[in-house]
Design a protein around this motif. Structure first.
Motif, PDB file in Angstrom:
ATOM      1  N   ARG A   1       0.835  -1.208   0.000  1.00  0.00           N
ATOM      2  CA  ARG A   1       0.000   0.000   0.000  1.00  0.00           C
ATOM      3  C   ARG A   1       0.869   1.257   0.000  1.00  0.00           C
ATOM      4  N   ALA A   2       1.987   1.236   0.709  1.00  0.00           N
ATOM      5  CA  ALA A   2       2.889   2.387   0.720  1.00  0.00           C
ATOM      6  C   ALA A   2       3.469   2.615  -0.668  1.00  0.00           C
ATOM      7  N   ARG A   3       3.836   1.549  -1.354  1.00  0.00           N
ATOM      8  CA  ARG A   3       4.357   1.706  -2.723  1.00  0.00           C
ATOM      9  C   ARG A   3       3.280   2.228  -3.652  1.00  0.00           C
ATOM     10  N   GLU A   4       2.039   1.780  -3.477  1.00  0.00           N
ATOM     11  CA  GLU A   4       0.955   2.300  -4.301  1.00  0.00           C
ATOM     12  C   GLU A   4       0.773   3.796  -4.090  1.00  0.00           C
ATOM     13  N   LEU A   5       1.046   4.269  -2.898  1.00  0.00           N
ATOM     14  CA  LEU A   5       0.919   5.692  -2.596  1.00  0.00           C
ATOM     15  C   LEU A   5       2.168   6.489  -2.976  1.00  0.00           C
ATOM     16  N   GLY A   6       3.204   5.818  -3.494  1.00  0.00           N
ATOM     17  CA  GLY A   6       4.402   6.516  -3.937  1.00  0.00           C
ATOM     18  C   GLY A   6       5.475   6.641  -2.880  1.00  0.00           C
ATOM     19  N   MET A   7       5.363   5.959  -1.804  1.00  0.00           N
ATOM     20  CA  MET A   7       6.380   6.028  -0.754  1.00  0.00           C
ATOM     21  C   MET A   7       7.535   5.104  -1.117  1.00  0.00           C
ATOM     22  N   VAL A   8       8.720   5.491  -0.716  1.00  0.00           N
ATOM     23  CA  VAL A   8       9.911   4.678  -0.944  1.00  0.00           C
ATOM     24  C   VAL A   8      10.604   4.482   0.397  1.00  0.00           C
ATOM     25  N   PRO A   9      11.392   3.405   0.542  1.00  0.00           N
ATOM     26  CA  PRO A   9      12.123   3.227   1.798  1.00  0.00           C
ATOM     27  C   PRO A   9      13.131   4.359   1.975  1.00  0.00           C
ATOM     28  N   GLY A  10      13.294   4.788   3.200  1.00  0.00           N
ATOM     29  CA  GLY A  10      14.219   5.879   3.484  1.00  0.00           C
ATOM     30  C   GLY A  10      15.660   5.430   3.386  1.00  0.00           C
ATOM     31  N   GLY A  11      16.544   6.396   3.166  1.00  0.00           N
ATOM     32  CA  GLY A  11      17.976   6.107   3.113  1.00  0.00           C
ATOM     33  C   GLY A  11      18.552   6.050   4.513  1.00  0.00           C
ATOM     34  N   ASP A  12      19.872   6.055   4.567  1.00  0.00           N
ATOM     35  CA  ASP A  12      20.535   6.035   5.870  1.00  0.00           C
ATOM     36  C   ASP A  12      20.302   7.369   6.562  1.00  0.00           C
ATOM     37  N   PRO A  13      19.927   7.357   7.842  1.00  0.00           N
ATOM     38  CA  PRO A  13      19.668   8.620   8.527  1.00  0.00           C
ATOM     39  C   PRO A  13      20.950   9.237   9.052  1.00  0.00           C
ATOM     40  N   ALA A  14      20.885  10.512   9.267  1.00  0.00           N
ATOM     41  CA  ALA A  14      21.947  11.248   9.942  1.00  0.00           C
ATOM     42  C   ALA A  14      21.297  11.968  11.108  1.00  0.00           C
ATOM     43  N   PHE A  15      22.057  12.151  12.179  1.00  0.00           N
ATOM     44  CA  PHE A  15      21.508  12.759  13.379  1.00  0.00           C
ATOM     45  C   PHE A  15      22.301  13.998  13.721  1.00  0.00           C
ATOM     46  N   LEU A  16      21.606  15.011  14.201  1.00  0.00           N
ATOM     47  CA  LEU A  16      22.249  16.251  14.634  1.00  0.00           C
ATOM     48  C   LEU A  16      22.309  16.259  16.153  1.00  0.00           C
ATOM     49  N   ASP A  17      23.480  16.559  16.672  1.00  0.00           N
ATOM     50  CA  ASP A  17      23.640  16.723  18.106  1.00  0.00           C
ATOM     51  C   ASP A  17      23.204  18.126  18.482  1.00  0.00           C
ATOM     52  N   PRO A  18      22.968  18.380  19.757  1.00  0.00           N
ATOM     53  CA  PRO A  18      22.564  19.733  20.165  1.00  0.00           C
ATOM     54  C   PRO A  18      23.618  20.787  19.838  1.00  0.00           C
ATOM     55  N   ASP A  19      24.891  20.401  19.761  1.00  0.00           N
ATOM     56  CA  ASP A  19      25.923  21.397  19.437  1.00  0.00           C
ATOM     57  C   ASP A  19      26.050  21.622  17.933  1.00  0.00           C
ATOM     58  N   GLY A  20      25.270  20.911  17.100  1.00  0.00           N
ATOM     59  CA  GLY A  20      25.266  21.142  15.665  1.00  0.00           C
ATOM     60  C   GLY A  20      26.094  20.164  14.871  1.00  0.00           C
ATOM     61  N   THR A  21      26.733  19.215  15.525  1.00  0.00           N
ATOM     62  CA  THR A  21      27.538  18.249  14.787  1.00  0.00           C
ATOM     63  C   THR A  21      26.632  17.185  14.188  1.00  0.00           C
ATOM     64  N   VAL A  22      27.058  16.634  13.046  1.00  0.00           N
ATOM     65  CA  VAL A  22      26.300  15.625  12.335  1.00  0.00           C
ATOM     66  C   VAL A  22      26.897  14.270  12.639  1.00  0.00           C
ATOM     67  N   LYS A  23      26.068  13.348  13.033  1.00  0.00           N
ATOM     68  CA  LYS A  23      26.523  11.981  13.278  1.00  0.00           C
ATOM     69  C   LYS A  23      25.924  11.100  12.204  1.00  0.00           C
ATOM     70  N   GLY A  24      26.734  10.335  11.527  1.00  0.00           N
ATOM     71  CA  GLY A  24      26.268   9.471  10.462  1.00  0.00           C
ATOM     72  C   GLY A  24      26.417  10.142   9.109  1.00  0.00           C
TER      73      GLY A  24
END
Length: 184
Positions: free
Chosen positions: A94-117
Motif C-alpha cells: 500500500r505504501a508503494r501504491e501511494l508513492g512512498m519509498v524506503p528511506g535512506g541512511d539517517p543522519a543525526f544532529l547533536d545539540p551542538d550542531g555536529t552531524v553523526k552518520g
C-alpha cells in the motif's frame, strides 16, 4: 324400630356438638366441592400460562444465542480483515501504491550542531501514478486526461557529511517541495 342408643358422659357431649339431620350435610358439601373445582381449574390455567411464558422465553433465548453467534462470526471476519491489512507485506504494498519509498541512511544532529552518520537520499523510484480525488471524479465522468502525481524528486546536490567533531556548514540547496498527503 330402632332407636338410637343413649349416650352418656363424654360421648353425649360430643354428639350434641355435631349437627343432626341428613339434608343439611348434603347442602354444606356443594360449596366445598365447587371451591375445590375452581381451585384446581385455576391452578391448571396458571400452570398453562406459566408453561407458555417459559416456552416463549426459551425461543427468545435461542434467537439471541443465534444472533450472538452471527455477530461473533462477523467480528472474527472483520478482525481477519484488519490483520490482513496491517500485515507488513500489505502495508509495504500500500505504501508503494501511494508513492512512498524506503528511506535512506539517517543522519543525526547533536545539540551542538555536529552531524553523526552519513545521510543518503532515499532511492529514486519510478514516479507512481497517484491521482487526487478531483482527478478520480473527472475520470469517472468520462474525461480521459490524467494528471501526474505531485511527487517530485528533490533538486540539488546531496548533502555532504562533515567529519565528526566539526560543525556542519549549511549548503544553499533548493528547498524541498512539500508533497501533499492523499486523503487529507
Amino acid at each position: 324400630m330402632s332407636r338410637k342408643p343413649e349416650l352418656k358422659g363424654r360421648a353425649a357431649r360430643l354428639a350434641r356438638l355435631l349437627p343432626t339431620g341428613g339434608s343439611r350435610g348434603q347442602a354444606a358439601r356443594a360449596p366445598f366441592v365447587l371451591l375445590v373445582v375452581v381451585l384446581l381449574g385455576g391452578g391448571l390455567i396458571g400452570l398453562l400460562v406459566l408453561n407458555s411464558a417459559l416456552s416463549e422465553g426459551s425461543f427468545q433465548l435461542d434467537d439471541l444465542k443465534q444472533r450472538t453467534k452471527e455477530l461473533t462470526d462477523e467480528e472474527q471476519a472483520l478482525q481477519r480483515d484488519i490483520d490482513a491489512y496491517s500485515a507488513p507485506r500489505a502495508l509495504q504494498r500500500r505504501a508503494r501504491e501511494l508513492g512512498m519509498v524506503p528511506g535512506g541512511d539517517p543522519a543525526f544532529l547533536d545539540p551542538d550542531g555536529t552531524v553523526k552518520g552519513v545521510p543518503s537520499p532515499a532511492p529514486a523510484a519510478a514516479t507512481p501514478l497517484v491521482l487526487a480525488p478531483e482527478a478520480l471524479a473527472s475520470t469517472s465522468t468520462g474525461a480521459s486526461t490524467v494528471t501526474p502525481s505531485p511527487y517530485s524528486e528533490p533538486s540539488g546536490p546531496p548533502p555532504t557529511a562533515a567529519p565528526s567533531g566539526t560543525a556542519a556548514t549549511p549548503t544553499t540547496a533548493a528547498p524541498p517541495t512539500p508533497t501533499p498527503t492523499p486523503g487529507r
